[in-house]
Design an enzyme around this catalytic site. Structure first.
Site, short mmCIF file in Angstrom:
data_model
loop_
_atom_site.label_atom_id
_atom_site.label_comp_id
_atom_site.label_asym_id
_atom_site.label_seq_id
_atom_site.Cartn_x
_atom_site.Cartn_y
_atom_site.Cartn_z
N VAL A 16 53.13 69.17 -14.53
CA VAL A 16 53.16 69.59 -13.13
C VAL A 16 51.72 69.79 -12.66
O VAL A 16 50.95 70.51 -13.31
CB VAL A 16 53.97 70.89 -12.93
CG1 VAL A 16 53.96 71.30 -11.46
CG2 VAL A 16 55.41 70.70 -13.42
N GLY A 19 49.57 68.52 -5.81
CA GLY A 19 49.30 67.38 -4.93
C GLY A 19 48.41 67.83 -3.77
O GLY A 19 48.56 68.95 -3.27
N TRP A 21 47.55 65.39 -1.12
CA TRP A 21 47.71 64.51 0.05
C TRP A 21 48.33 65.33 1.19
O TRP A 21 49.30 66.04 0.96
CB TRP A 21 48.61 63.31 -0.28
CG TRP A 21 48.88 62.45 0.92
CD1 TRP A 21 47.98 62.01 1.84
CD2 TRP A 21 50.16 61.93 1.33
NE1 TRP A 21 48.60 61.25 2.81
CE2 TRP A 21 49.93 61.19 2.53
CE3 TRP A 21 51.46 62.01 0.83
CZ2 TRP A 21 50.96 60.54 3.22
CZ3 TRP A 21 52.49 61.37 1.51
CH2 TRP A 21 52.23 60.63 2.69
N ASP A 44 45.74 66.57 -8.42
CA ASP A 44 45.80 65.15 -8.05
C ASP A 44 45.08 64.93 -6.72
O ASP A 44 45.44 65.53 -5.71
CB ASP A 44 47.26 64.70 -7.93
CG ASP A 44 47.34 63.22 -7.64
OD1 ASP A 44 47.27 62.44 -8.61
OD2 ASP A 44 47.45 62.83 -6.45
N TYR A 49 42.42 60.74 0.86
CA TYR A 49 42.98 61.95 1.45
C TYR A 49 41.96 62.67 2.33
O TYR A 49 42.30 63.58 3.09
CB TYR A 49 43.52 62.91 0.37
CG TYR A 49 44.58 62.33 -0.53
CD1 TYR A 49 45.29 61.18 -0.17
CD2 TYR A 49 44.89 62.91 -1.75
CE1 TYR A 49 46.25 60.63 -1.00
CE2 TYR A 49 45.86 62.37 -2.60
CZ TYR A 49 46.53 61.23 -2.21
OH TYR A 49 47.47 60.69 -3.05
N LYS A 79 41.59 58.49 -6.93
CA LYS A 79 42.09 57.12 -6.72
C LYS A 79 41.10 56.29 -5.92
O LYS A 79 40.47 56.78 -4.98
CB LYS A 79 43.44 57.17 -5.97
CG LYS A 79 44.44 58.10 -6.61
CD LYS A 79 45.81 58.07 -5.97
CE LYS A 79 46.66 59.22 -6.51
NZ LYS A 79 46.50 60.49 -5.81
N HIS A 112 44.72 52.82 -6.07
CA HIS A 112 45.68 53.50 -5.18
C HIS A 112 46.84 52.60 -4.75
O HIS A 112 47.98 53.03 -4.63
CB HIS A 112 44.93 54.04 -3.95
CG HIS A 112 45.54 55.24 -3.34
ND1 HIS A 112 44.81 56.25 -2.76
CD2 HIS A 112 46.82 55.61 -3.19
CE1 HIS A 112 45.61 57.18 -2.29
NE2 HIS A 112 46.85 56.82 -2.54
N SER A 210 55.09 62.49 -3.73
CA SER A 210 56.14 62.96 -2.81
C SER A 210 57.37 63.40 -3.61
O SER A 210 58.50 63.02 -3.27
CB SER A 210 56.50 61.87 -1.80
OG SER A 210 55.37 61.53 -1.03
N LEU A 212 59.01 66.04 -3.76
CA LEU A 212 60.00 66.86 -3.05
C LEU A 212 60.53 66.14 -1.81
O LEU A 212 61.23 66.71 -0.99
CB LEU A 212 59.37 68.20 -2.62
CG LEU A 212 58.72 69.03 -3.73
CD1 LEU A 212 58.04 70.28 -3.14
CD2 LEU A 212 59.76 69.45 -4.78
N ASN A 272 56.52 76.42 -7.54
CA ASN A 272 56.70 75.05 -8.04
C ASN A 272 56.30 74.89 -9.50
O ASN A 272 56.66 73.90 -10.15
CB ASN A 272 55.92 74.05 -7.17
CG ASN A 272 56.46 73.99 -5.75
OD1 ASN A 272 57.58 74.43 -5.49
ND2 ASN A 272 55.66 73.48 -4.82
P1 A2P Z 1 53.74 73.45 2.54
O1 A2P Z 1 52.50 72.72 2.17
O2 A2P Z 1 53.67 74.07 3.89
O3 A2P Z 1 54.19 74.43 1.49
P2 A2P Z 1 55.83 66.53 -1.31
O4 A2P Z 1 55.15 67.21 -2.46
O5 A2P Z 1 57.08 65.83 -1.69
O6 A2P Z 1 54.89 65.66 -0.51
O7 A2P Z 1 56.33 67.68 -0.31
C1 A2P Z 1 55.43 68.46 0.40
C2 A2P Z 1 56.17 69.24 1.46
O8 A2P Z 1 57.06 70.18 0.83
C3 A2P Z 1 55.26 70.06 2.33
O9 A2P Z 1 55.82 70.09 3.63
C4 A2P Z 1 55.28 71.43 1.69
O10 A2P Z 1 54.98 72.40 2.67
C5 A2P Z 1 56.71 71.52 1.23
N1 A2P Z 1 56.90 72.37 0.04
C6 A2P Z 1 56.18 72.39 -1.08
N2 A2P Z 1 56.67 73.27 -1.97
C7 A2P Z 1 57.75 73.83 -1.38
C8 A2P Z 1 58.70 74.81 -1.80
N3 A2P Z 1 58.63 75.39 -2.98
N4 A2P Z 1 59.68 75.14 -0.93
C9 A2P Z 1 59.77 74.56 0.31
N5 A2P Z 1 58.92 73.61 0.73
C10 A2P Z 1 57.91 73.25 -0.09
#
Ligand code: A2P
Length: 314
Positions: A16, A19, A21, A44, A49, A79, A112, A210, A212, A272
């Site tokens: 883990v 990120g 970006w 990362d 970025y 990258k 990249h 990405s 999440l 996370n």
């Molecule tokens: P934020 O930066 O305001 O926390 P990915 O990693 O797939 O690109 O997703 C990033 C998005 O997920 C961002 O909008 C981030 O918002 C949000 N995010 C990251 N961690 C969480 C979490 N634990 N719960 C809810 N949203 C999250």
């Protein structure tokens, strides 16, 4: 607490990472500090970025002799951007990232994207009609130039991003230094099962970007499904008394995929990483796998301009 994958180079990579970006200047420094302070050992980054200098400001406060971390305790990826694929530009681009990050070496340097843009300073060079200006530089030639970065000790290993199975094999067939990673979009709505098993069979680890579902992508529209708000993921999360984000990160880790959730909120950054005190049952792993709908959120602009030079499902 983290777990590691061992790359084909022998390096241990924390599964883990943070990120960066979409982390805006003004926010990313605090995010990196929060991440390191709560135990992240993998950051990362990418030249594209536009925030590597600010990431470097955070690293300067935490990494080095007399600071919290020794350099070798941290895994840093960057990258090579598409405008720097010409073999003559590769070393300078790498040195620029190193200077911005304040480092003497990268743990991993990725190409990249598999396609090259017109050389120059512009991030997205375009023709007058707005379409992207490509260059004919083949990614194999770029790879050969990246291999020299390993020889010079500027990077510990090199890898790919956004490469499909055929392109990955193509690189492997010419490589002196094998790619250790392919970093691709991957989340419960785009599980990448085929690419994953292919990469595994050729000793290339996969990193999910990405992970999440990238809800903050600049072109997000409200009629697209949201991974984090998926009701089935919500129900699973409730059963484990975890959040949907933690269930997703755990799913990536349990299927052997490195992941780099982006956040700029310290509480979420911490959350996370808190995924090593539970495990998902086999049934729940299968259920999450079944949410796959081959939904790609990060569609490269090249497809929007109707030129099919990139396909990762080939
Ligand atoms: P934020 O930066 O305001 O926390 P990915 O990693 O797939 O690109 O997703 C990033 C998005 O997920 C961002 O909008 C981030 O918002 C949000 N995010 C990251 N961690 C969480 C979490 N634990 N719960 C809810 N949203 C999250």
């Amino acid at each position: 607490m983290n777990t590691f994958v061992t790359l084909s180079s022998g390096q241990k990579m924390p599964m883990v990472g943070l990120g960066t970006w979409k982390s805006a200047p003004g926010q990313v420094k605090q995010a990196v500090l929060a991440a390191i302070d709560c135990g992240y050992r993998h950051i990362d980054c990418a030249a594209a970025y536009g925030n590597e200098q600010e990431v470097g400001e955070a690293l300067a406060l935490r990494v080095g002799p007399g600071k919290d971390l020794l350099r070798e305790e941290l895994f840093v990826t960057s990258k090579l951007w598409n405008t720097k694929h010409d073999p003559e530009d590769v070393e300078e681009a790498c040195r620029t990232s190193l200077a911005h990050l304040g480092l003497t070496y990268l743990d991993l340097y990725l190409m990249h994207w598999p396609m090259a843009f017109q050389r120059g300073k512009e991030l997205m060079p375009r023709w007058e009609d707005g379409s992207i200006r490509y260059s004919d530089t083949h990614y194999r030639h770029t790879w050969t130039a990246m291999e020299k970065l390993v020889d010079k000790g500027l990077v510990k290993s090199i890898g790919l991003s956004n490469f499909n199975a055929r392109q990955t094999d193509d690189i492997i067939s010419v490589a002196r230094h094998k790619p250790v990673i392919n970093q691709v979009e991957c989340h419960p709505f785009l599980s990448q099962a085929d690419l994953l098993s292919h990469c595994r069979s050729v000793a290339v680890c996969v990193t999910a970007y990405s992970p999440l579902g990238s809800g903050d992508r600049p072109w997000a529209s409200s009629d697209e499904p949201s991974v984090l708000n998926d009701p089935q993921l919500g129900a699973i999360a409730q059963r484990y008394q975890k959040t949907a984000a933690q269930v997703i990160v755990r799913w990536h880790v349990q299927r052997g995929v490195v992941c780099i959730p982006k956040s700029v909120m310290p509480s979420r950054i911490q959350q996370n990483l808190q995924v090593f005190d539970f495990s998902l049952s086999e049934d729940d792993m299968k259920l999450i796998e079944s949410l796959n709908r081959n939904k790609r959120f990060i569609v490269p602009s090249i497809e929007r301009h109707g030129k099919k030079v990139w396909r990762d499902a080939e």
